[in-house]
Structure formats: structure tokens, C-alpha cells
Design a protein around this motif. Structure first.
Motif, mmCIF file in Angstrom:
data_model
loop_
_atom_site.group_PDB
_atom_site.id
_atom_site.type_symbol
_atom_site.label_atom_id
_atom_site.label_comp_id
_atom_site.label_asym_id
_atom_site.label_seq_id
_atom_site.Cartn_x
_atom_site.Cartn_y
_atom_site.Cartn_z
ATOM 1 N N PHE A 177 0.830 -1.204 0.000
ATOM 2 C CA PHE A 177 0.000 0.000 0.000
ATOM 3 C C PHE A 177 0.865 1.255 0.000
ATOM 4 O O PHE A 177 0.590 2.233 -0.698
ATOM 5 N N THR A 178 1.927 1.235 0.805
ATOM 6 C CA THR A 178 2.797 2.417 0.933
ATOM 7 C C THR A 178 4.159 2.220 0.281
ATOM 8 O O THR A 178 4.972 3.147 0.268
ATOM 9 N N ASN A 179 4.400 0.986 -0.260
ATOM 10 C CA ASN A 179 5.706 0.659 -0.828
ATOM 11 C C ASN A 179 6.835 0.910 0.172
ATOM 12 O O ASN A 179 7.894 1.450 -0.172
ATOM 13 N N THR A 180 6.575 0.517 1.413
ATOM 14 C CA THR A 180 7.534 0.751 2.490
ATOM 15 C C THR A 180 8.052 -0.573 3.032
ATOM 16 O O THR A 180 7.266 -1.433 3.432
ATOM 17 N N ALA A 181 9.358 -0.731 3.048
ATOM 18 C CA ALA A 181 9.987 -1.909 3.650
ATOM 19 C C ALA A 181 10.415 -1.581 5.072
ATOM 20 O O ALA A 181 10.849 -0.462 5.364
ATOM 21 N N THR A 182 10.272 -2.574 5.958
ATOM 22 C CA THR A 182 10.702 -2.424 7.348
ATOM 23 C C THR A 182 11.914 -3.301 7.575
ATOM 24 O O THR A 182 11.899 -4.488 7.238
ATOM 25 N N ASN A 183 12.984 -2.714 8.131
ATOM 26 C CA ASN A 183 14.157 -3.514 8.457
ATOM 27 C C ASN A 183 13.776 -4.612 9.453
ATOM 28 O O ASN A 183 12.825 -4.461 10.225
ATOM 29 N N ARG A 184 14.520 -5.732 9.403
ATOM 30 C CA ARG A 184 14.177 -6.842 10.295
ATOM 31 C C ARG A 184 14.148 -6.352 11.738
ATOM 32 O O ARG A 184 15.108 -5.782 12.239
ATOM 33 N N TYR A 185 13.009 -6.597 12.359
ATOM 34 C CA TYR A 185 12.729 -6.095 13.704
ATOM 35 C C TYR A 185 12.603 -7.269 14.661
ATOM 36 O O TYR A 185 11.875 -8.222 14.387
ATOM 37 N N ARG A 186 13.291 -7.212 15.787
ATOM 38 C CA ARG A 186 13.257 -8.280 16.784
ATOM 39 C C ARG A 186 12.381 -7.867 17.956
ATOM 40 O O ARG A 186 12.638 -6.841 18.586
ATOM 41 N N TYR A 187 11.355 -8.674 18.207
ATOM 42 C CA TYR A 187 10.493 -8.429 19.345
ATOM 43 C C TYR A 187 11.210 -8.823 20.639
ATOM 44 O O TYR A 187 12.240 -9.511 20.616
ATOM 45 N N ASP A 188 10.657 -8.395 21.759
ATOM 46 C CA ASP A 188 11.191 -8.861 23.033
ATOM 47 C C ASP A 188 11.052 -10.386 23.109
ATOM 48 O O ASP A 188 10.048 -10.950 22.660
ATOM 49 N N THR A 189 12.064 -11.055 23.667
ATOM 50 C CA THR A 189 11.935 -12.492 23.910
ATOM 51 C C THR A 189 10.761 -12.716 24.862
ATOM 52 O O THR A 189 10.634 -12.038 25.883
ATOM 53 N N HIS A 190 9.881 -13.631 24.498
ATOM 54 C CA HIS A 190 8.655 -13.819 25.259
ATOM 55 C C HIS A 190 8.362 -15.308 25.403
ATOM 56 O O HIS A 190 9.039 -16.148 24.806
ATOM 57 N N ALA A 191 7.353 -15.644 26.208
ATOM 58 C CA ALA A 191 7.079 -17.035 26.565
ATOM 59 C C ALA A 191 5.845 -17.561 25.837
ATOM 60 O O ALA A 191 4.925 -16.809 25.510
ATOM 61 N N MET A 192 5.852 -18.880 25.598
ATOM 62 C CA MET A 192 4.687 -19.579 25.067
ATOM 63 C C MET A 192 4.469 -20.864 25.857
ATOM 64 O O MET A 192 5.380 -21.687 25.971
ATOM 65 N N LEU A 193 3.278 -21.022 26.400
ATOM 66 C CA LEU A 193 2.847 -22.295 26.967
ATOM 67 C C LEU A 193 2.080 -23.024 25.881
ATOM 68 O O LEU A 193 1.087 -22.504 25.351
ATOM 69 N N THR A 194 2.546 -24.198 25.501
ATOM 70 C CA THR A 194 1.978 -24.885 24.336
ATOM 71 C C THR A 194 1.731 -26.350 24.645
ATOM 72 O O THR A 194 2.491 -26.985 25.394
ATOM 73 N N ALA A 195 0.662 -26.878 24.084
ATOM 74 C CA ALA A 195 0.336 -28.301 24.199
ATOM 75 C C ALA A 195 0.063 -28.854 22.812
ATOM 76 O O ALA A 195 -0.519 -28.177 21.959
ATOM 77 N N ALA A 196 0.506 -30.082 22.568
ATOM 78 C CA ALA A 196 0.202 -30.800 21.324
ATOM 79 C C ALA A 196 -0.253 -32.196 21.702
ATOM 80 O O ALA A 196 0.312 -32.818 22.609
ATOM 81 N N TRP A 197 -1.284 -32.700 20.997
ATOM 82 C CA TRP A 197 -1.837 -33.986 21.390
ATOM 83 C C TRP A 197 -2.376 -34.762 20.196
ATOM 84 O O TRP A 197 -2.713 -34.191 19.154
ATOM 85 N N GLY A 198 -2.445 -36.076 20.375
ATOM 86 C CA GLY A 198 -3.103 -36.987 19.444
ATOM 87 C C GLY A 198 -3.631 -38.156 20.253
ATOM 88 O O GLY A 198 -2.857 -39.017 20.686
ATOM 89 N N ILE A 199 -4.936 -38.176 20.499
ATOM 90 C CA ILE A 199 -5.544 -39.145 21.412
ATOM 91 C C ILE A 199 -6.539 -40.015 20.639
ATOM 92 O O ILE A 199 -7.571 -39.518 20.173
ATOM 93 N N PRO A 200 -6.273 -41.301 20.454
ATOM 94 C CA PRO A 200 -7.248 -42.180 19.780
ATOM 95 C C PRO A 200 -8.409 -42.534 20.708
ATOM 96 O O PRO A 200 -8.239 -42.657 21.927
#
Length: 281
Positions: A169-192
Motif C-alpha cells: 500500500f505504501t511501498n515501504t519496507a521495514t528492516n528486520r525487527y526483533r520483538y522482546d523475547t517472550h514465553a509460550m505455553l503450548t500443548a500438542a496432542w493426538g488421542i485415539p
């Protein structure tokens, strides 16, 4: 950074383990939904998604690799003013080292059968009108493996994420930006389970903390992403081996997508029913 070095060691261990896999499962799948949503876009979006996934286990742990190719309709345009939809590739890799298998100690307790360390990465590339995401993310943290039929893994991961978007829309590139290191609580499952027919309940759930300011100086919000499926095993019906062909229904709830606050950003929460089909080989 320490997380980068440690994740590199986990990836090295994964590459060694991949040559001595004790078991593996590879699949191609297709899913379809008409209620997808994207931040700053208030429209319902149709997406067709093709996925390739591979999971394998070896003496000291397991590997998981998945690539989604997502094809949107014109409500998520490929460029400003375009009548064609955006395309996106999103890849995820995780490697879990089982600390009990490495040490020879029995780390089971209560409902927990094992304790591990998980590392890996996410990477994506999307061509769309507004953001054109180029996400790069490293993850690292402890994992608890529950003693259930199938599997249930719960991890607390540190996320080291960056992006380098480009606005058509603006033809504007953003230099690679690093967010603050942050946490993720994650679960993955496969239950028959069975209800007169062979079924399985599969999915993942992520609770992701805020990551500081975004690349434009705005606030970020806690992100919740739950994607779950109930799948029916068609193998016996088709005369194929167990779990070769599966079909089912899925639902995804994604609040504050990519950390965008839903209270101020239209389209930042998605509630998406889907149909899904898988072929395992």
C-alpha cells in the motif's frame, strides 16, 4: 544469544538422530474453511491449505516437521487492488530430547511419563496486500510428556522472534525487527478413541505472552491459538492399513492473531470451522 546457541545444538542432535529413526509417520493433508481472518481485514476469508508433515522418533527423542501452503481468496488479496488471493508458506520444526533416555534415569512422576527439552524454529513467507510477513522464530524450553493413549506433550518455550514486512500500500519496507523475547505455553496432542468407529482427537493449543512493542511502535497482546480436529480412520472401509486415510472436522480459535490486540485491530480474532482429509505413508 544463549537461546540461539542451545537451539543450534538441538538441531545438530536432530540431524544425527534422523539417520537412526525407530519409527516415523509422513502425511499429506488438505483442509478448507471459509471463516479465516487476518488483522486489519474485517472480511471472512476462504483458504485452501495443503500440508506436508513428518514425525519420527529415535533412541533419545523425536522430530516434528510441518509445512503449510495456504491459498486465500480475493478477500485476502495478493497485492493492493489485486483480484487474486494471497499465498503463504509456513514451516515449523521441533526436536525434543528425552532427558530420561539420555541419562538412563526414570524421570516419570504422577501422570508424567517423561521430561524433555524442546527446540526448533518457525519460518514463513506471505505475499499479500498489507504486510507480506517474513517471520523468523527460534524456540527453546522444557517439555512434559504425559502418560496417555497416543501422546500429550506440554512445553514452556522461550520465543526469539523477528519479522521484516513490506507494505504494497505504501511501498515501504521495514528492516528486520526483533520483538522482546517472550514465553509460550503450548500443548500438542493426538488421542485415539472409539464411538463405534475408530476416531482420534488431535491438535495444539498455544498461549503466547506479549512481545513488547511491534515494529511500528504499537502495543502487542497475549495471543491464544487453539487448533483441534476429530478425525475418522477410513482405512478399514477402504481396505487400507490402519490410519492410512483419515477425514474429519476441525476448528481453530485464534485471538489477538500475531499479537495484534483484537480490541483495536479488526480481524485480529478468527473462529474458523474446517473440513480436513489426510493421507499417511
Amino acid at each position: 544469544m544463549k537461546i540461539t546457541r542451545t537451539a543450534g545444538l538441538l538441531l545438530l542432535a536432530a540431524s544425527c538422530g534422523a539417520h537412526a529413526a525407530d519409527w516415523s509417520d509422513t502425511s499429506l493433508s488438505y483442509r478448507y474453511g471459509s471463516k479465516f481472518s487476518e488483522p486489519y481485514n474485517g472480511a471472512d476469508i476462504v483458504k485452501h491449505i495443503i500440508n506436508f508433515s513428518h514425525v519420527s522418533g529415535y533412541k533419545y527423542g523425536k522430530n516434528f516437521f510441518s509445512v503449510d501452503y495456504l491459498m486465500s481468496d480475493e478477500n485476502d488479496p495478493s497485492a493492493a487492488g489485486a483480484r487474486t488471493g494471497a499465498h503463504e508458506a509456513y514451516a515449523v520444526y521441533r526436536h525434543t530430547l528425552d532427558l530420561g533416555k539420555i541419562s538412563g534415569a526414570n524421570l516419570a512422576f504422577g501422570p508424567i511419563r517423561g521430561v524433555g527439552v524442546t527446540g526448533g524454529f518457525d519460518i514463513n513467507s506471505k505475499t499479500d496486500a498489507g504486510y507480506n510477513s517474513k517471520k523468523r522464530m527460534l524456540v527453546l524450553g522444557p517439555t512434559l510428556m504425559f502418560d496417555v493413549p497416543g501422546f500429550l506433550d506440554v512445553s514452556l518455550l522461550a520465543l526469539h522472534e523477528s519479522n521484516a514486512p513490506y507494505s504494497t500500500f505504501t511501498n515501504t519496507a521495514t528492516n528486520r525487527y526483533r520483538y522482546d523475547t517472550h514465553a509460550m505455553l503450548t500443548a500438542a496432542w493426538g488421542i485415539p478413541f472409539t464411538l463405534g468407529v475408530p476416531l482420534s482427537f488431535n491438535g495444539y493449543a498455544n498461549y503466547i505472552g506479549t512481545k513488547g512493542k511491534n515494529e511500528f511502535g504499537g502495543p502487542t497482546a497475549v495471543e491464544i491459538n487453539v487448533d483441534m480436529q476429530v478425525m475418522y480412520d477410513l482405512g478399514a472401509t477402504l481396505g487400507a492399513p490402519k490410519n492410512t486415510f483419515q477425514v474429519g472436522v476441525a476448528y481453530q480459535y485464534w485471538k489477538n492473531k500475531f499479537g495484534n490486540p483484537a480490541r483495536t485491530v479488526p480481524g485480529a480474532t478468527a473462529r474458523t470451522p474446517m473440513v480436513r482429509a489426510e493421507y499417511h505413508f
